[in-house]
Design a protein around this motif. Structure first.
Motif, short mmCIF file in Angstrom:
data_model
loop_
_atom_site.label_atom_id
_atom_site.label_comp_id
_atom_site.label_asym_id
_atom_site.label_seq_id
_atom_site.Cartn_x
_atom_site.Cartn_y
_atom_site.Cartn_z
N ASP A 138 0.85 -1.20 0.00
CA ASP A 138 0.00 0.00 0.00
C ASP A 138 0.88 1.25 0.00
O ASP A 138 1.97 1.24 0.59
CB ASP A 138 -0.88 0.03 1.26
N ASP A 173 -0.21 0.85 -11.85
CA ASP A 173 -0.41 2.06 -11.05
C ASP A 173 0.77 3.02 -11.18
O ASP A 173 0.70 4.16 -10.71
CB ASP A 173 -0.59 1.71 -9.56
N ILE A 190 -3.35 4.09 -2.29
CA ILE A 190 -3.50 3.00 -3.26
C ILE A 190 -3.15 1.71 -2.52
O ILE A 190 -2.03 1.57 -2.02
CB ILE A 190 -2.59 3.18 -4.47
N GLN A 191 -4.10 0.82 -2.45
CA GLN A 191 -3.87 -0.46 -1.76
C GLN A 191 -3.44 -1.52 -2.77
O GLN A 191 -3.84 -1.48 -3.94
CB GLN A 191 -5.16 -0.89 -1.07
N ARG A 192 -2.64 -2.45 -2.29
CA ARG A 192 -2.22 -3.59 -3.12
C ARG A 192 -1.78 -3.12 -4.50
O ARG A 192 -2.33 -3.52 -5.53
CB ARG A 192 -3.36 -4.60 -3.22
N THR A 193 -0.76 -2.28 -4.52
CA THR A 193 -0.34 -1.65 -5.76
C THR A 193 -0.01 -2.67 -6.85
O THR A 193 0.50 -3.76 -6.57
CB THR A 193 0.88 -0.75 -5.53
N GLN A 194 -0.30 -2.28 -8.07
CA GLN A 194 -0.01 -3.07 -9.27
C GLN A 194 0.93 -2.26 -10.16
O GLN A 194 1.02 -1.04 -10.04
CB GLN A 194 -1.31 -3.37 -10.02
N SER A 205 -10.38 1.94 -9.51
CA SER A 205 -10.79 0.70 -8.85
C SER A 205 -10.97 0.97 -7.36
O SER A 205 -10.62 2.04 -6.86
CB SER A 205 -9.74 -0.40 -9.07
N ASP A 206 -11.50 -0.02 -6.66
CA ASP A 206 -11.70 0.16 -5.21
C ASP A 206 -10.40 0.09 -4.43
O ASP A 206 -10.40 0.23 -3.21
CB ASP A 206 -12.73 -0.84 -4.67
N ARG A 207 -9.29 -0.13 -5.13
CA ARG A 207 -7.99 -0.07 -4.44
C ARG A 207 -7.57 1.37 -4.17
O ARG A 207 -6.68 1.62 -3.38
CB ARG A 207 -6.91 -0.76 -5.27
#
Lengths: 113, 114
Positions: free
Chosen positions: A18, A86, A79-83, A62-64
């Protein structure tokens, strides 16, 4: 302060972690915006705060993604659980209203590895 | 809702030549229009804005833009460009009220060649 301040200026994070990005708007500015700018692309609207009204979250991908702002002060974009997708420059802007223009910060460059 | 279309993703031009960067918008309400410039590795800087009144707006660095309501356009022009004008240019629109979000076009890269 004299301008919009964003921190950190650069952030490298591992995929899945995150991150929290901060924006200090110009004192007294009622409106605050977050945008995302991917490499070589335009500015993608994320979220807009106007005074005490409910924020316009229509641009969050997104909901992240989430953002908060307390009153007319600091805002944080989380930003949660980054990809990897991102990875971008995240820009913040503040304003007293459209007629008076918008002032942008220098952005936070986020790199997800 | 508003939207902005910048018709050219890249515009190459020789130094001292004139340039026009095209911008069209759509909106169901009256709007404010803006042009921003982003120099390499720098933040966004306001070039000029149209709020009301005269449709020809002059900005910094010799740039000007003309608001055409019937064509829903706000094209940016400069009669003679310099190498230092090489940058990304963004057109943006917001509702002409104190609230409402600022929406950007995809940007146009101006490449000025010697």
């Amino acid at each position: 302060g004299a301008g919009v301040s964003q921190s950190p200026s650069n952030k490298v994070t591992e995929k899945g972690k995150d991150v929290e990005l901060r924006c200090d708007p110009i004192s007294g500015h009622t409106a605050l915006y977050w945008y995302r700018q991917r490499l070589g692309q335009g500015l993608e609207f994320l979220i807009y705060f106007q005074g005490n009204s409910a924020p316009d979250k229509s641009g969050l991908p997104s909901d992240r993604f989430s953002a908060e702002r307390t009153g007319e002060s600091v805002s944080t974009l989380t930003i949660q659980r980054t990809q990897q997708e991102d990875s971008a420059v995240y820009l913040c802007a503040s304003s007293l209203g459209g007629r008076r223009g918008y002032t942008f910060g220098s952005g936070t460059r986020l790199t997800v590895v | 809702a508003q939207s902005v279309t910048q018709l050219d993703s890249q515009v190459p031009v020789f130094e001292e030549a004139p340039v026009e960067l095209r911008c069209n918008y759509s909106s169901s309400v009256s709007v404010y229009l803006f042009w921003y410039v982003q120099y390499p590795n720098q933040g966004l800087q306001l070039l000029l804005k149209y709020l009301s009144g005269s449709t020809l707006v002059k900005g910094i660095n010799g740039f000007e833009a003309e608001f055409n309501k019937s064509q829903t356009s706000f094209h940016l022009r400069k009669p003679s460009v310099h190498i230092s004008d090489t940058a990304e240019y963004f057109c943006a629109v917001s509702p002409s009220s104190n609230t409402g979000k600022l929406i950007f076009g995809q940007g146009t890269t101006l490449q000025v060649k010697p």
